[in-house]
Motif scaffolding. Structure first.
Motif, short mmCIF file in Angstrom:
data_model
loop_
_atom_site.label_atom_id
_atom_site.label_comp_id
_atom_site.label_asym_id
_atom_site.label_seq_id
_atom_site.Cartn_x
_atom_site.Cartn_y
_atom_site.Cartn_z
N ALA A 25 1.07 -1.25 0.03
CA ALA A 25 0.19 -0.11 0.04
C ALA A 25 1.07 1.14 -0.01
O ALA A 25 0.64 2.17 -0.76
CB ALA A 25 -0.80 -0.12 1.25
N TYR A 26 1.62 1.32 0.96
CA TYR A 26 2.83 2.40 0.88
C TYR A 26 3.65 2.53 -0.50
O TYR A 26 3.71 3.69 -1.00
CB TYR A 26 3.81 2.21 2.00
CG TYR A 26 5.00 3.26 2.09
CD1 TYR A 26 4.56 4.59 2.59
CD2 TYR A 26 5.92 3.03 1.47
CE1 TYR A 26 5.46 5.35 2.58
CE2 TYR A 26 6.90 4.21 1.59
CZ TYR A 26 6.94 5.54 2.16
OH TYR A 26 7.51 6.31 2.15
N ASP A 47 0.12 9.79 -14.92
CA ASP A 47 -1.33 9.65 -15.29
C ASP A 47 -2.11 8.66 -14.67
O ASP A 47 -3.46 8.82 -14.91
CB ASP A 47 -1.12 9.00 -17.01
CG ASP A 47 -0.55 10.03 -17.87
OD1 ASP A 47 -0.63 11.17 -17.70
OD2 ASP A 47 -0.11 9.53 -19.13
N ASN A 48 -1.54 7.82 -13.85
CA ASN A 48 -2.30 6.89 -13.01
C ASN A 48 -2.61 7.18 -11.54
O ASN A 48 -2.51 6.36 -10.73
CB ASN A 48 -1.89 5.48 -13.44
CG ASN A 48 -1.95 5.30 -14.73
OD1 ASN A 48 -2.73 5.30 -15.44
ND2 ASN A 48 -0.93 4.41 -15.23
N VAL A 49 -2.51 8.52 -11.22
CA VAL A 49 -2.44 8.91 -9.73
C VAL A 49 -3.54 8.18 -9.28
O VAL A 49 -3.68 7.81 -8.07
CB VAL A 49 -2.14 10.31 -9.69
CG1 VAL A 49 -3.40 11.06 -10.00
CG2 VAL A 49 -1.88 10.51 -8.16
N MET A 50 -4.83 8.59 -9.82
CA MET A 50 -6.24 8.12 -9.31
C MET A 50 -6.22 6.53 -9.19
O MET A 50 -6.61 5.87 -8.05
CB MET A 50 -7.35 8.48 -9.97
CG MET A 50 -8.58 8.30 -9.35
SD MET A 50 -8.82 8.99 -7.65
CE MET A 50 -9.08 10.67 -8.19
N LEU A 51 -5.66 5.80 -9.80
CA LEU A 51 -5.61 4.32 -10.23
C LEU A 51 -4.54 3.72 -8.92
O LEU A 51 -5.03 2.97 -8.26
CB LEU A 51 -5.31 3.57 -11.40
CG LEU A 51 -5.10 2.20 -11.18
CD1 LEU A 51 -6.44 1.60 -11.23
CD2 LEU A 51 -4.56 1.80 -12.83
N ARG A 52 -3.50 4.41 -8.57
CA ARG A 52 -2.68 4.14 -7.88
C ARG A 52 -3.16 4.34 -6.37
O ARG A 52 -2.97 3.61 -5.48
CB ARG A 52 -1.32 4.93 -8.11
CG ARG A 52 -0.39 4.35 -9.24
CD ARG A 52 0.76 5.22 -9.44
NE ARG A 52 1.32 5.27 -8.09
CZ ARG A 52 1.86 6.70 -7.73
NH1 ARG A 52 1.55 7.69 -8.44
NH2 ARG A 52 2.69 6.74 -6.71
N THR A 53 -3.83 5.55 -6.20
CA THR A 53 -4.39 5.93 -4.86
C THR A 53 -5.38 4.87 -4.65
O THR A 53 -5.39 4.30 -3.39
CB THR A 53 -5.10 7.17 -4.99
OG1 THR A 53 -4.00 8.12 -5.29
CG2 THR A 53 -5.66 7.66 -3.51
N ILE A 54 -6.35 4.50 -5.33
CA ILE A 54 -7.45 3.72 -5.20
C ILE A 54 -6.79 2.18 -4.59
O ILE A 54 -7.04 1.34 -3.74
CB ILE A 54 -8.55 3.36 -6.47
CG1 ILE A 54 -9.29 4.64 -6.32
CG2 ILE A 54 -9.37 2.10 -5.99
CD1 ILE A 54 -9.99 4.71 -7.75
#
Length: 78
Positions: A25-26, A47-54
């Motif tokens: 997760a970290y 480009d994938n900040v939302m995907l990585r956060t979820i």
């Protein structure tokens, strides 16, 4: 004074995997390990900040649930 209580391998494995999922997760949220670079190969633009956060939140929640299950099983009085 001290009891010779053996810790089962299942408990050790559960605790170890809890820390592995917390580490995932970290790494998913806070490190550039899983950043896919954009067309200009610029690591500052993700480009994938939302995907990585979820994905990081999912790993974190799973680690908490798994840790809670391990804790419940070790503190259960049969």
């Amino acid at each position: 004074m001290f009891t010779n209580r053996k810790i089962p391998f299942r408990t050790v494995w559960g605790v170890l995997m809890t820390f592995v999922y917390l580490g995932l997760a970290y790494a998913t949220v806070f490190t550039p390990l899983l950043i896919r670079y954009n067309a200009y190969n610029d690591p500052r633009h993700d480009d994938n900040v939302m995907l990585r956060t979820i994905l990081g939140i999912v790993f974190f929640v799973y680690a908490v649930v798994r840790g809670y299950n391990v804790w419940q099983k070790t503190n259960r009085k049969d």
